[in-house]
Motif scaffolding. Structure first.
Motif, PDB file in Angstrom:
ATOM      1  N   ILE A 159       0.840  -1.202   0.000  1.00  0.00           N
ATOM      2  CA  ILE A 159       0.000   0.000   0.000  1.00  0.00           C
ATOM      3  C   ILE A 159       0.872   1.248   0.000  1.00  0.00           C
ATOM      4  CG2 ILE A 159      -1.743   1.300   1.286  1.00  0.00           C
ATOM      5  CD1 ILE A 159      -2.736  -1.417   2.370  1.00  0.00           C
ATOM      6  N   ALA A 160       1.906   1.246   0.834  1.00  0.00           N
ATOM      7  CA  ALA A 160       2.822   2.389   0.859  1.00  0.00           C
ATOM      8  C   ALA A 160       3.555   2.528  -0.472  1.00  0.00           C
ATOM      9  CB  ALA A 160       3.819   2.220   2.004  1.00  0.00           C
ATOM     10  N   LEU A 161       3.936   1.394  -1.058  1.00  0.00           N
ATOM     11  CA  LEU A 161       4.638   1.401  -2.337  1.00  0.00           C
ATOM     12  C   LEU A 161       3.745   1.944  -3.446  1.00  0.00           C
ATOM     13  CD1 LEU A 161       7.460   0.442  -3.337  1.00  0.00           C
ATOM     14  CD2 LEU A 161       6.363  -1.683  -4.042  1.00  0.00           C
ATOM     15  N   ALA A 162       2.458   1.656  -3.373  1.00  0.00           N
ATOM     16  CA  ALA A 162       1.524   2.113  -4.397  1.00  0.00           C
ATOM     17  C   ALA A 162       1.371   3.624  -4.409  1.00  0.00           C
ATOM     18  CB  ALA A 162       0.162   1.461  -4.185  1.00  0.00           C
ATOM     19  N   TYR A 163       1.741   4.281  -3.307  1.00  0.00           N
ATOM     20  CA  TYR A 163       1.607   5.735  -3.249  1.00  0.00           C
ATOM     21  C   TYR A 163       2.469   6.413  -4.313  1.00  0.00           C
ATOM     22  CZ  TYR A 163       2.092  10.525  -1.597  1.00  0.00           C
ATOM     23  OH  TYR A 163       2.127  11.890  -1.521  1.00  0.00           O
ATOM     24  N   ALA A 164       3.623   5.817  -4.645  1.00  0.00           N
ATOM     25  CA  ALA A 164       4.506   6.425  -5.641  1.00  0.00           C
ATOM     26  C   ALA A 164       3.853   6.498  -7.021  1.00  0.00           C
ATOM     27  CB  ALA A 164       5.836   5.670  -5.694  1.00  0.00           C
ATOM     28  N   SER A 223      -2.802  -7.173  -3.497  1.00  0.00           N
ATOM     29  CA  SER A 223      -1.763  -6.151  -3.350  1.00  0.00           C
ATOM     30  C   SER A 223      -0.792  -6.172  -4.524  1.00  0.00           C
ATOM     31  CB  SER A 223      -1.008  -6.373  -2.044  1.00  0.00           C
ATOM     32  OG  SER A 223      -1.857  -6.217  -0.923  1.00  0.00           O
ATOM     33  N   PHE A 224      -0.296  -7.354  -4.879  1.00  0.00           N
ATOM     34  CA  PHE A 224       0.678  -7.454  -5.966  1.00  0.00           C
ATOM     35  C   PHE A 224       0.068  -7.040  -7.304  1.00  0.00           C
ATOM     36  CE2 PHE A 224       2.697 -10.978  -3.257  1.00  0.00           C
ATOM     37  CZ  PHE A 224       3.551 -10.071  -2.644  1.00  0.00           C
ATOM     38  N   LEU A 225      -1.179  -7.447  -7.552  1.00  0.00           N
ATOM     39  CA  LEU A 225      -1.823  -7.100  -8.817  1.00  0.00           C
ATOM     40  C   LEU A 225      -2.074  -5.594  -8.926  1.00  0.00           C
ATOM     41  CD1 LEU A 225      -4.439  -9.955  -9.402  1.00  0.00           C
ATOM     42  CD2 LEU A 225      -2.304  -9.559 -10.619  1.00  0.00           C
ATOM     43  N   LEU A 226      -2.557  -4.978  -7.857  1.00  0.00           N
ATOM     44  CA  LEU A 226      -2.844  -3.546  -7.909  1.00  0.00           C
ATOM     45  C   LEU A 226      -1.574  -2.726  -8.114  1.00  0.00           C
ATOM     46  CD1 LEU A 226      -5.620  -3.100  -5.188  1.00  0.00           C
ATOM     47  CD2 LEU A 226      -5.823  -2.711  -7.640  1.00  0.00           C
ATOM     48  N   VAL A 227      -0.522  -3.063  -7.398  1.00  0.00           N
ATOM     49  CA  VAL A 227       0.737  -2.338  -7.584  1.00  0.00           C
ATOM     50  C   VAL A 227       1.278  -2.579  -8.992  1.00  0.00           C
ATOM     51  CG1 VAL A 227       3.105  -2.052  -6.762  1.00  0.00           C
ATOM     52  CG2 VAL A 227       1.266  -2.424  -5.120  1.00  0.00           C
ATOM     53  N   GLY A 228       1.134  -3.807  -9.497  1.00  0.00           N
ATOM     54  CA  GLY A 228       1.598  -4.101 -10.848  1.00  0.00           C
ATOM     55  C   GLY A 228       0.869  -3.285 -11.897  1.00  0.00           C
ATOM     56  N   VAL A 229      -0.452  -3.155 -11.763  1.00  0.00           N
ATOM     57  CA  VAL A 229      -1.238  -2.370 -12.722  1.00  0.00           C
ATOM     58  C   VAL A 229      -0.870  -0.888 -12.643  1.00  0.00           C
ATOM     59  CG1 VAL A 229      -3.568  -1.558 -13.256  1.00  0.00           C
ATOM     60  CG2 VAL A 229      -3.155  -3.991 -12.871  1.00  0.00           C
ATOM     61  N   ALA A 268       7.880  -7.476 -11.854  1.00  0.00           N
ATOM     62  CA  ALA A 268       8.221  -8.110 -10.574  1.00  0.00           C
ATOM     63  C   ALA A 268       6.970  -8.352  -9.736  1.00  0.00           C
ATOM     64  CB  ALA A 268       9.214  -7.228  -9.811  1.00  0.00           C
ATOM     65  N   CYS A 269       6.076  -7.374  -9.720  1.00  0.00           N
ATOM     66  CA  CYS A 269       4.811  -7.561  -8.993  1.00  0.00           C
ATOM     67  C   CYS A 269       3.987  -8.686  -9.606  1.00  0.00           C
ATOM     68  CB  CYS A 269       4.008  -6.262  -8.993  1.00  0.00           C
ATOM     69  SG  CYS A 269       4.723  -4.954  -7.972  1.00  0.00           S
ATOM     70  N   GLY A 270       4.001  -8.762 -10.939  1.00  0.00           N
ATOM     71  CA  GLY A 270       3.287  -9.840 -11.602  1.00  0.00           C
ATOM     72  C   GLY A 270       3.859 -11.203 -11.252  1.00  0.00           C
ATOM     73  N   ALA A 271       5.185 -11.282 -11.164  1.00  0.00           N
ATOM     74  CA  ALA A 271       5.820 -12.552 -10.793  1.00  0.00           C
ATOM     75  C   ALA A 271       5.434 -12.959  -9.373  1.00  0.00           C
ATOM     76  CB  ALA A 271       7.333 -12.426 -10.928  1.00  0.00           C
ATOM     77  N   LEU A 272       5.443 -11.992  -8.461  1.00  0.00           N
ATOM     78  CA  LEU A 272       5.041 -12.293  -7.083  1.00  0.00           C
ATOM     79  C   LEU A 272       3.573 -12.705  -7.012  1.00  0.00           C
ATOM     80  CD1 LEU A 272       6.869  -9.383  -5.215  1.00  0.00           C
ATOM     81  CD2 LEU A 272       7.409 -11.831  -5.080  1.00  0.00           C
ATOM     82  N   ALA A 273       2.738 -12.039  -7.812  1.00  0.00           N
ATOM     83  CA  ALA A 273       1.325 -12.405  -7.840  1.00  0.00           C
ATOM     84  C   ALA A 273       1.137 -13.824  -8.361  1.00  0.00           C
ATOM     85  CB  ALA A 273       0.548 -11.418  -8.706  1.00  0.00           C
ATOM     86  N   LEU A 274       1.898 -14.176  -9.400  1.00  0.00           N
ATOM     87  CA  LEU A 274       1.777 -15.525  -9.960  1.00  0.00           C
ATOM     88  C   LEU A 274       2.287 -16.577  -8.988  1.00  0.00           C
ATOM     89  CD1 LEU A 274       0.820 -16.972 -12.497  1.00  0.00           C
ATOM     90  CD2 LEU A 274       3.149 -16.829 -13.389  1.00  0.00           C
ATOM     91  N   LEU A 275       3.279 -16.229  -8.180  1.00  0.00           N
ATOM     92  CA  LEU A 275       3.748 -17.141  -7.147  1.00  0.00           C
ATOM     93  C   LEU A 275       2.751 -17.263  -5.996  1.00  0.00           C
ATOM     94  CD1 LEU A 275       7.512 -16.139  -6.905  1.00  0.00           C
ATOM     95  CD2 LEU A 275       6.613 -18.335  -7.686  1.00  0.00           C
ATOM     96  N   THR A 276       1.793 -16.351  -5.970  1.00  0.00           N
ATOM     97  CA  THR A 276       0.800 -16.350  -4.893  1.00  0.00           C
ATOM     98  C   THR A 276      -0.438 -17.158  -5.258  1.00  0.00           C
ATOM     99  OG1 THR A 276       1.580 -14.182  -4.177  1.00  0.00           O
ATOM    100  CG2 THR A 276      -0.575 -14.884  -3.376  1.00  0.00           C
TER     101      THR A 276
END
Length: 239
Positions: free
Chosen positions: A111-116, A155-161, A191-199
């Protein structure tokens, strides 16, 4: 410099505000999936890692890798605290709370990362409001403190988008032709997509979403249909 420092401070404040409700009352309740699946999987995952039996880490087809990594990290912290005499090794409450803690930290960090990217895509006040709504949304707060896959996937998908939108320059009011995508943001989205796919397997939806974002950015930037003939930089970016 002052603007950068204020952005960092706001990001840190958003992280704290997101984390507090996710750890305020840890392990007060437990879900069926945690009790019958994920707590045991995290324990077995950690045991397999410590034994060097990496084949035994393949426990579920979700695949749930990030969930088991974070749960194993929390259990490793519990083991260290027990060894240091700081917690009760027989407490089920502490067992669940520490197993969940890294998941709460990861969701809050996202969530904090998405602020950027939010700050680049919208006005600063809108970005702060969006991050705070994400941080305090009751459904996401409830899921964000569980040892489970759904909140991490979200979280991973939203930051990735969001990173993909910045990568393809949706933060620019009138992008000029020709320009290349922002590669650092595109790598972050990947990277976010990879983490999401691992999830969890529904993360396969992210690549076509990024492809549509790339196409929309291409059409948005092109002053005429004739400009679409130079598609190679975009194809390389998507690949």
């Amino acid at each position: 410099m002052r603007a950068d420092r204020s952005a960092w401070l706001l990001g840190a404040a958003i992280f704290v505000l997101a984390l507090l409700p996710r750890v305020w009352a840890p392990a007060v309740f437990v879900t069926v999936d945690e009790a019958y699946h994920w707590l045991e999987r995290a324990l077995r995952f950690r045991q397999a890692l410590l034994a060097g039996d990496y084949a035994a880490t393949n426990l579920v087809g979700h695949p749930g890798v990030t969930t088991m990594w974070l749960g194993a990290l929390g259990l490793h912290l519990r083991s260290w605290l027990i060894g240091a005499g700081m917690v009760d090794g027989d407490s089920l409450f502490i067992y669940r709370a520490l197993a969940r803690l890294p998941v709460a930290l990861a969701n809050s960090f996202c969530i904090a990362l998405a602020y950027a990217p939010l700050r680049r895509l919208f006005h600063a006040r809108v970005a702060v409001l969006a991050a705070l709504l994400w941080a305090g949304e009751p459904f996401l707060v409830a899921h964000g403190q569980l040892l489970h896959v759904d909140a991490l996937l979200t979280s991973f998908l939203l930051v990735g988008v969001l990173c993909a939108l910045v990568a393809f320059r949706f933060d620019e009011a009138a992008p000029a032709w020709l320009f290349v995508p922002r590669w650092r943001w595109l790598v972050a989205s990947g990277a976010c997509g990879a983490l999401a796919l691992l999830t969890k397997s529904p993360a396969v939806l992210l690549p076509p979403m990024v492809g549509l974002i790339a196409l929309a950015g291409l059409l948005r930037a092109a002053p005429a249909w004739g400009a679409l003939r130079d598609w190679r930089p975009w194809l390389r970016a998507y690949a």
